[in-house]
Enzyme design. Structure first.
Site: not given
Lengths: 98, 120, 130
Positions: C78-79
């Site tokens: 997840c960024v």
């Protein structure tokens, strides 16, 4: 549905919450959750009572790792990771009670 | 796009760990994907909704307002476990948003009806 | 059956990543398809190639990379969670002016929408965490 519990019942209330919320289906005890499936644990009676409506499974590799495989509560079915996968496939919904 | 029923189950108190905050981000993205998103608050998760968060002293961002903004994202199904509230001496008046109080057994049934349950 | 896996904890502190790996390996061995493994919260730390565990310990990160390579798995970090915790690929390094990257082979950084999409596209989504 499949309820996956990974907490010792004496550390967090996850299992008790499942026992009160879970109408039917199955509980799979993994990681520290497997301690709930051992004889003499404080939740033993509650777990046995729940077996009327819920199937109870415990992950064998986690029982073995913790040296408690020989203390398994009567009525609990031991499964491996392949059995874990089968349970996930069997039940439409699963929840990990983190 | 397919619409599925997503339930985000919150069982941890806010600030002590990051789960409450990052779970809200999942809720907002789920809504952006036009999914049928609901939230359940159980065990210490009900503390997430306790009103009056003042986080200045701990140097963290308060995210209480986000719960109030969920309605703008069409997220309106917030279910709170009655037993968890009672065990913590909380009533709906203590919460920052209107919720549906639900007996634990009913909440369990509602979970069974979901396609995806994400637990934080 | 199409499965997706959510990993919420980093390696070595919690068993979550180990359990997720064993589950993934068992599912693949049984012929199931894994649509995506999504790493969230501290789970993003499963994606740093800079870990150096002792030789007699398992290498959790390279184990994921290897399983990913063997089965063409989509390992997504997840960024937002990665930015907070310093997991960086070349694109992120460029955008945020960082002087290094550490994303392990086979992983990619993407948005939280990938988790929702995994839930939509998969028959089952299983969460591992603390």
């Amino acid at each position: 549905m499949l309820h996956i519990v990974n907490k010792s019942p004496l550390e967090r209330p996850s299992l008790d919450t499942v026992l009160q919320a879970g109408a039917d289906g199955a509980i799979l005890l993994i990681e520290d959750g497997v301690y709930a499936a051992t004889r003499g644990n404080a939740v033993e009676d509650r777990l046995k009572k729940a077996m009327g409506t819920l199937k109870v499974y415990a992950l064998g590799p986690d029982l073995d790792a913790r040296g408690v495989a020989d203390r398994l509560t009567e009525g609990v079915t031991v499964v491996g990771y392949d059995g874990f996968v089968d349970l996930v496939a069997e039940y439409k919904t699963n929840q990990s009670w983190l | 796009m397919t619409t599925k029923k997503f339930m985000i189950v919150n069982r941890k108190a806010p600030y002590g760990t990051v789960y409450a905050l990052e779970s809200l981000e999942v809720v907002l993205i789920g809504a952006a994907f036009e999914q049928d998103v609901s939230l359940a608050f159980m065990d210490d998760g009900v503390y997430q909704l306790k009103k009056g968060h003042q986080t200045k002293g701990i140097g963290m961002k308060a995210f209480e307002k986000t719960y109030g903004a969920l309605e703008d994202y069409d997220v309106t199904k917030l279910y709170v476990d009655q037993e968890s509230m009672a065990a913590r001496g909380l009533t709906p008046e203590d919460l920052c948003v209107p919720v549906e109080m639900m007996p634990r057994a009913d909440l369990g049934k509602l979970m069974e009806d979901q396609d995806v349950v994400l637990s934080f | 059956m199409i499965l997706s896996i959510l990993v919420n904890e980093g390696p070595y502190t919690h068993q979550a990543s180990d359990s997720a790996y064993q589950f993934a390996a068992a599912a693949l061995a049984k012929g199931h398809e894994i649509f995506r493994v999504f790493f969230y919260h501290d789970g993003v730390n499963n994606g740093t190639r800079l870990t150096t565990p002792p030789q007699d310990d398992r290498n959790i990160v390279s184990r994921w990379s290897k399983l990913g390579e063997e089965h063409k798995l989509d390992l997504v970090v997840c960024v937002a969670a990665a930015q907070r915790r310093g997991i960086v690929d070349e694109g992120e390094a460029r955008r945020n002016g960082k002087d290094a990257t550490n994303l392990a082979p086979g992983f990619r950084i993407s948005g939280l929408g990938q988790l929702i999409e995994a839930g939509i596209q998969s028959d089952r989504t299983v969460t591992f965490g603390d």
